[in-house]
Each structure stands twice: as C-alpha cells, then as structure tokens.
Design an enzyme around this catalytic site. Structure first.
Site, PDB file in Angstrom:
ATOM      1  N   CYS A  55       0.798  -0.974  -0.442  1.00  0.00           N
ATOM      2  CA  CYS A  55       0.317  -0.080  -0.062  1.00  0.00           C
ATOM      3  C   CYS A  55       0.952   1.745   0.184  1.00  0.00           C
ATOM      4  O   CYS A  55       2.032   1.356   0.930  1.00  0.00           O
ATOM      5  CB  CYS A  55      -1.023  -0.190   1.589  1.00  0.00           C
ATOM      6  SG  CYS A  55      -1.214   1.087   1.626  1.00  0.00           S
TER       7      CYS A  55
HETATM    8  N1  LIG Z   1      -7.260  -1.016   2.611  1.00  0.00           N
HETATM    9  C1  LIG Z   1      -6.578  -0.147   1.887  1.00  0.00           C
HETATM   10  O1  LIG Z   1      -6.291   0.323   2.495  1.00  0.00           O
HETATM   11  C2  LIG Z   1      -6.632   0.147   0.052  1.00  0.00           C
HETATM   12  C3  LIG Z   1      -7.521  -1.092  -0.724  1.00  0.00           C
HETATM   13  N2  LIG Z   1      -7.487  -0.394  -1.964  1.00  0.00           N
HETATM   14  C4  LIG Z   1      -7.565  -2.038  -3.367  1.00  0.00           C
HETATM   15  O2  LIG Z   1      -7.570  -1.552  -4.343  1.00  0.00           O
HETATM   16  C5  LIG Z   1      -8.861  -1.603  -5.019  1.00  0.00           C
HETATM   17  C6  LIG Z   1      -8.978  -0.661  -5.825  1.00  0.00           C
HETATM   18  O3  LIG Z   1      -9.954   0.269  -5.362  1.00  0.00           O
HETATM   19  P1  LIG Z   1     -10.718   1.394  -5.446  1.00  0.00           P
HETATM   20  O4  LIG Z   1      -9.938   2.282  -6.445  1.00  0.00           O
HETATM   21  O5  LIG Z   1     -11.347   2.450  -4.543  1.00  0.00           O
HETATM   22  O6  LIG Z   1     -12.153   0.857  -6.070  1.00  0.00           O
HETATM   23  P2  LIG Z   1     -12.491   0.690  -7.893  1.00  0.00           P
HETATM   24  O7  LIG Z   1     -11.170   1.666  -9.005  1.00  0.00           O
HETATM   25  O8  LIG Z   1     -13.269   0.252  -8.569  1.00  0.00           O
HETATM   26  O9  LIG Z   1     -12.851   2.337  -7.553  1.00  0.00           O
HETATM   27  C7  LIG Z   1     -14.515   2.572  -7.097  1.00  0.00           C
HETATM   28  C8  LIG Z   1     -15.219   3.290  -7.350  1.00  0.00           C
HETATM   29  O10 LIG Z   1     -15.201   4.543  -5.862  1.00  0.00           O
HETATM   30  C9  LIG Z   1     -14.459   5.965  -6.813  1.00  0.00           C
HETATM   31  N3  LIG Z   1     -13.377   6.092  -5.709  1.00  0.00           N
HETATM   32  C10 LIG Z   1     -12.660   5.130  -5.059  1.00  0.00           C
HETATM   33  N4  LIG Z   1     -11.770   5.830  -4.548  1.00  0.00           N
HETATM   34  C11 LIG Z   1     -12.639   6.680  -4.730  1.00  0.00           C
HETATM   35  C12 LIG Z   1     -11.894   7.909  -3.387  1.00  0.00           C
HETATM   36  N5  LIG Z   1     -10.997   8.283  -2.201  1.00  0.00           N
HETATM   37  N6  LIG Z   1     -13.165   8.899  -3.300  1.00  0.00           N
HETATM   38  C13 LIG Z   1     -14.356   8.999  -4.319  1.00  0.00           C
HETATM   39  N7  LIG Z   1     -14.357   7.652  -5.141  1.00  0.00           N
HETATM   40  C14 LIG Z   1     -13.498   7.291  -4.839  1.00  0.00           C
HETATM   41  C15 LIG Z   1     -13.950   4.896  -8.089  1.00  0.00           C
HETATM   42  O11 LIG Z   1     -13.978   6.288  -9.032  1.00  0.00           O
HETATM   43  P3  LIG Z   1     -12.729   7.063  -9.452  1.00  0.00           P
HETATM   44  O12 LIG Z   1     -11.971   6.334  -9.355  1.00  0.00           O
HETATM   45  O13 LIG Z   1     -12.903   8.133 -10.137  1.00  0.00           O
HETATM   46  O14 LIG Z   1     -12.359   7.981  -7.574  1.00  0.00           O
HETATM   47  C16 LIG Z   1     -14.925   4.132  -8.259  1.00  0.00           C
HETATM   48  O15 LIG Z   1     -16.361   4.804  -9.277  1.00  0.00           O
HETATM   49  C17 LIG Z   1      -9.653  -2.064  -4.342  1.00  0.00           C
HETATM   50  O16 LIG Z   1      -9.532  -3.554  -4.187  1.00  0.00           O
HETATM   51  C18 LIG Z   1      -9.176  -1.732  -2.769  1.00  0.00           C
HETATM   52  O17 LIG Z   1      -9.189  -2.474  -1.941  1.00  0.00           O
HETATM   53  C19 LIG Z   1      -6.818   0.706  -3.170  1.00  0.00           C
HETATM   54  C20 LIG Z   1      -6.878   1.596  -2.490  1.00  0.00           C
HETATM   55  C21 LIG Z   1      -6.549   0.842  -0.242  1.00  0.00           C
HETATM   56  N1  LIG Z   2      -2.987   0.840  -0.004  1.00  0.00           N
HETATM   57  C1  LIG Z   2      -3.531   0.038  -0.386  1.00  0.00           C
HETATM   58  N2  LIG Z   2      -4.088  -1.257  -0.088  1.00  0.00           N
HETATM   59  C2  LIG Z   2      -3.510  -2.516  -1.068  1.00  0.00           C
HETATM   60  C3  LIG Z   2      -3.857  -2.211  -1.900  1.00  0.00           C
HETATM   61  N3  LIG Z   2      -4.218  -3.623  -2.389  1.00  0.00           N
HETATM   62  C4  LIG Z   2      -4.384  -4.267  -1.010  1.00  0.00           C
HETATM   63  N4  LIG Z   2      -4.252  -3.714  -0.609  1.00  0.00           N
HETATM   64  C5  LIG Z   2      -4.819  -3.794   1.210  1.00  0.00           C
HETATM   65  O1  LIG Z   2      -3.589  -4.304   1.532  1.00  0.00           O
HETATM   66  C6  LIG Z   2      -4.027  -6.080   2.602  1.00  0.00           C
HETATM   67  C7  LIG Z   2      -3.097  -6.420   2.334  1.00  0.00           C
HETATM   68  O2  LIG Z   2      -1.955  -5.871   4.154  1.00  0.00           O
HETATM   69  P1  LIG Z   2      -0.902  -7.002   3.996  1.00  0.00           P
HETATM   70  O3  LIG Z   2      -0.175  -6.180   5.012  1.00  0.00           O
HETATM   71  O4  LIG Z   2      -1.095  -8.151   4.219  1.00  0.00           O
HETATM   72  O5  LIG Z   2      -0.196  -7.210   2.610  1.00  0.00           O
HETATM   73  C8  LIG Z   2      -5.502  -6.230   1.644  1.00  0.00           C
HETATM   74  O6  LIG Z   2      -5.994  -6.940   2.060  1.00  0.00           O
HETATM   75  C9  LIG Z   2      -5.971  -4.608   0.587  1.00  0.00           C
HETATM   76  O7  LIG Z   2      -6.700  -4.274   1.909  1.00  0.00           O
HETATM   77  C10 LIG Z   2      -3.614  -1.089  -2.731  1.00  0.00           C
HETATM   78  O8  LIG Z   2      -2.949  -1.280  -3.860  1.00  0.00           O
HETATM   79  N5  LIG Z   2      -3.272  -0.183  -1.976  1.00  0.00           N
END
Ligand SMILES: NC(=O)C1=CN([C@@H]2O[C@H](COP(=O)(O)OP(=O)(O)OC[C@H]3O[C@@H](n4cnc5c(N)ncnc54)[C@H](OP(=O)(O)O)[C@@H]3O)[C@@H](O)[C@H]2O)C=CC1
Ligand SMILES: Nc1nc2c(ncn2[C@@H]2O[C@H](COP(=O)(O)O)[C@@H](O)[C@H]2O)c(=O)[nH]1
EC number: 1.7.1.7
Length: 328
Positions: A177
């Site tokens: 991340c």
């Molecule tokens: N657990 C974590 O810390 C994180 C996990 N991830 C992982 O990355 C993958 C992609 O995630 P994600 O980008 O949400 O999925 P998507 O790219 O499918 O986005 C989903 C929708 O939410 C909108 N969106 C995403 N982020 C935001 C935001 N910060 N504010 C407003 N709208 C938002 C996107 O629009 P638009 O793209 O136009 O903004 C899109 O319409 C997922 O699998 C997620 O679990 C990603 C980052 C952090």
């Molecule tokens: N900020 C982001 N978080 C992400 C992304 N892809 C996955 N994830 C999150 O990480 C955990 C796994 O964490 P780990 O420490 O066990 O390796 C996963 O379950 C998601 O919630 C990303 O691209 N950006």
C-alpha cells in the site's frame, strides 16, 4: 482522537495466563463467521496475486474461509455456479460501479445466491458503498455482506446500519500500500489501535485487514476485537500463488502487487499500490498449518482452549521494541 492511545502490532505484547491444556493440539482455532465455521480466523486477501479459483476451491474444500477477488468480472458467475455444484461455499467480491448493480440483478434473477459478498473499495465510508449494501440486501437478502474498507468507528456503525453483516477495517496498512504516503490518510502505523476502536463500536463482526507481518499478529488482532483477519503478504509468493515467478541471481521470487497499483489497473491513474518481489515460500498448506499451530500456542499462552480466551488477555505497550534488532 489525540487523547486515544495508538499503537501497532509490533508495539504490543500479550501477557500469558496459566495454561489449562496438556497439549497445544487441544486448542481449538475454529471460528463461526456468518452461517459457517472455519478452521482459522484468517482469510487470504482478495487480491489477484494472492487468490485464484484453484486456491479458492482448495480453501473451501478444506474448511478455510476465502474471498475471491473481483478483477475478472466475467468469471464470477461461472465461479459461483461451479462452487455450488460441488457443494462448496461461494464467496465473491464486487465493486460499486453501475455494471456491478447489473451483476447483482443477474445473480438475483438466476437465483444464484453467493454465501458471502464482499464490497471491496478503498474508501468504504461512502454513499456508493452504503447504496451497494442496501441493494445487495434487497436483491440477495441471504448473502452475508462484508463491506469495507474503513478506519473509524463512525464508518463501522454507518455501514452496519445500512445492512452490512461485517465490516473490514484497514486503510493503508498493507505491505504493498502507498495510500499513507500518497494521501496522508489512513490507519498505517496504528492499525491495531484502529481495529480496537472499530471493534468497540461494532455490533457485528469485523475483519482486521492489512499489516499482518507475523503469525502472532493474528492472535493480537483477535485480542483487540477482530473475528477474522485478512492477510496479503504472508500468503503471497507460495508455489500455488498466482503472482508471476521471477528469477533474480539464481533465486526464485514471486510478484505481489496492490489492487490499486498500475499493474492491476493497467494504467497509471489514482495509483495507491505498488509491486514487490517476495522470496518463493513453498506450499500454501505448510503456511496454513504453521499458522494454526502458532495460533494454538497463542491460545495456550492465553490460558484457554479456544479463540475466545484470547479476547480477554492483558497486554502491555512496548513501543516498537519487540524485534530488538532480530528477525525470524
Ligand atoms: N485497504 C486499503 O487501504 C486500500 C485498498 N485498495 C484496493 O484497491 C482496489 C481499488 O480500489 P478503488 O479505487 O476504491 O476501486 P475502484 O477503482 O473500483 O473504484 C470504485 C469507485 O469508487 C470511486 N473512488 C475510489 N476511491 C475514491 C475516493 N477516494 N473518493 C471518491 N471516490 C472514489 C472510483 O471513482 P474514481 O476512480 O473516478 O475516483 C470508482 O467509481 C480495491 O481492491 C481496494 O481494496 C486501494 C487503496 C487503499
Ligand atoms: N492502499 C492499498 N492497499 C491495498 C492495495 N491492494 C491491497 N491493499 C490492501 O492490503 C491488504 C493486504 O495487506 P498485507 O499487509 O497483508 O499485505 C489487502 O487486503 C488490502 O486491504 C493497494 O493497491 N493499495
């Protein structure tokens, strides 16, 4: 918030109690989550380099919980059909875009009800997730809905009130991340304290997601209120892992990349994840077995027979000093 004690996994040690079992093999690591009972309170991350259909099937057949990722959209329906035909649990992920509403409609019309549906979005405290929870609960009321990710008690309550059966906690603590550095937000560096705060507010189960670096971190997650623990990097780079194998100076590595990395997205837009290479680790089952044995040992130190005993143990805060310069 600034008066709330914050700490992460490596800042905490659990305090042992008198042992009441003769052998660690007596300790029961099983957990009921939704309608089903699983061997471990652990689920591999729903990421493309961590799980594929083969691994999902293996886990389901061997009574482990799994969540299939959402990045091969067309494969999801046949996957549910295949799992159901084998009498295995079906557990899939969805996003929140328009096509996902059509997918839910399609499942409802076909009478194909996944046992578990995870709404997998970076910033889960949002109307888009709340609307999707309500939609799934209306169309597929028998599916157990996991919603995330969130990092605050307010978010947990709001998603639960919308109908989520469990919430997933963790914004930015993951190994691949980069959210914390690109946006300045998240639970990176205080994930365990965030799990504690969220669990105190929760009326339903929570999943601690991200930042697990050792098997002891699983016991700590349970201590601070997690019913289930999502694990990425510790499950990456196994023989069965879908990540690409790479040879560097005669040594084998496997790729592990973030779901919000350019490698997943296919473009460099709103990138919040990176790719790393991890040394090849052998068979997945060996890791699952070691995890179970270590957790059985944790239960014995807790002075109990099951996971419940972990939830009551004392702890001390030993700021960043556990490793003391060592590594496993
Ligand atoms: N657990 C974590 O810390 C994180 C996990 N991830 C992982 O990355 C993958 C992609 O995630 P994600 O980008 O949400 O999925 P998507 O790219 O499918 O986005 C989903 C929708 O939410 C909108 N969106 C995403 N982020 C935001 C935001 N910060 N504010 C407003 N709208 C938002 C996107 O629009 P638009 O793209 O136009 O903004 C899109 O319409 C997922 O699998 C997620 O679990 C990603 C980052 C952090
Ligand atoms: N900020 C982001 N978080 C992400 C992304 N892809 C996955 N994830 C999150 O990480 C955990 C796994 O964490 P780990 O420490 O066990 O390796 C996963 O379950 C998601 O919630 C990303 O691209 N950006």
């Amino acid at each position: 918030m600034n008066n709330t004690p914050v700490f992460d996994y490596e800042d905490i040690q659990l305090v042992p109690n008198k042992c009441i079992i003769k052998s660690r093999s007596e300790a029961d690591t099983s957990v009921k989550f939704g309608k089903h009972t699983f061997r471990l309170p652990v689920v591999p991350a729903n990421m493309q380099t961590i799980i594929d259909e083969e691994i999902a099937e293996y886990l389901a057949k061997n009574d482990y919980f799994y969540i299939m990722h959402r990045f091969d959209e067309e494969a999801r329906r046949p996957f549910i059909e295949k799992m159901k035909a084998q009498g295995l649990i079906s557990s899939i992920s969805v996003g929140v875009k328009d096509n996902e509403y059509r997918f839910i409609d399609e499942l409802a019309e076909a009478g194909l009800v996944p046992d578990y549906i995870t709404i997998d979005i970076a910033h889960g405290h949002s109307d888009s997730v709340i609307n999707m929870i309500k939609y799934i609960k209306e169309k597929l009321p028998e599916s157990f809905v996991i919603a995330g990710n969130v990092g605050t008690p307010e978010a947990v309550r709001e998603l639960e009130n919308a109908g989520a059966d469990a919430t997933k906690v963790g914004i930015g603590p993951g190994k691949v991340c980069i959210t914390k550095v690109k946006t300045g937000f998240g639970t990176g560096g205080w994930q365990l304290a965030a799990v504690r705060l969220c669990a105190k507010a929760a009326r339903k189960p929570i999943i601690a997601d991200g930042g697990i670096r050792t098997h002891g971190d699983i016991a700590k997650s349970v201590r601070f209120g997690a019913s289930m623990v999502m694990v990425g990097s510790l499950f990456a780079a196994h023989e069965e892992s879908p990540g690409k194998t790479v040879e560097v100076d005669g040594q084998l590595f496997k790729e592990y990349y973030g779901s919000a990395s350019e490698y997943q997205k296919g473009e460099h837009k709103n990138v919040e994840g990176k790719k790393i290479l991890l040394p090849h680790k052998g068979n997945l089952q060996d890791t699952l077995t070691e995890m179970e044995q270590d957790l059985q040992s944790s239960i014995s130190y807790a002075g109990g027979k099951d996971l419940e005993s972990l939830t009551k143990v004392d702890y001390v805060i030993v700021k960043n000093s556990i490793w003391n310069g060592d590594s496993i």
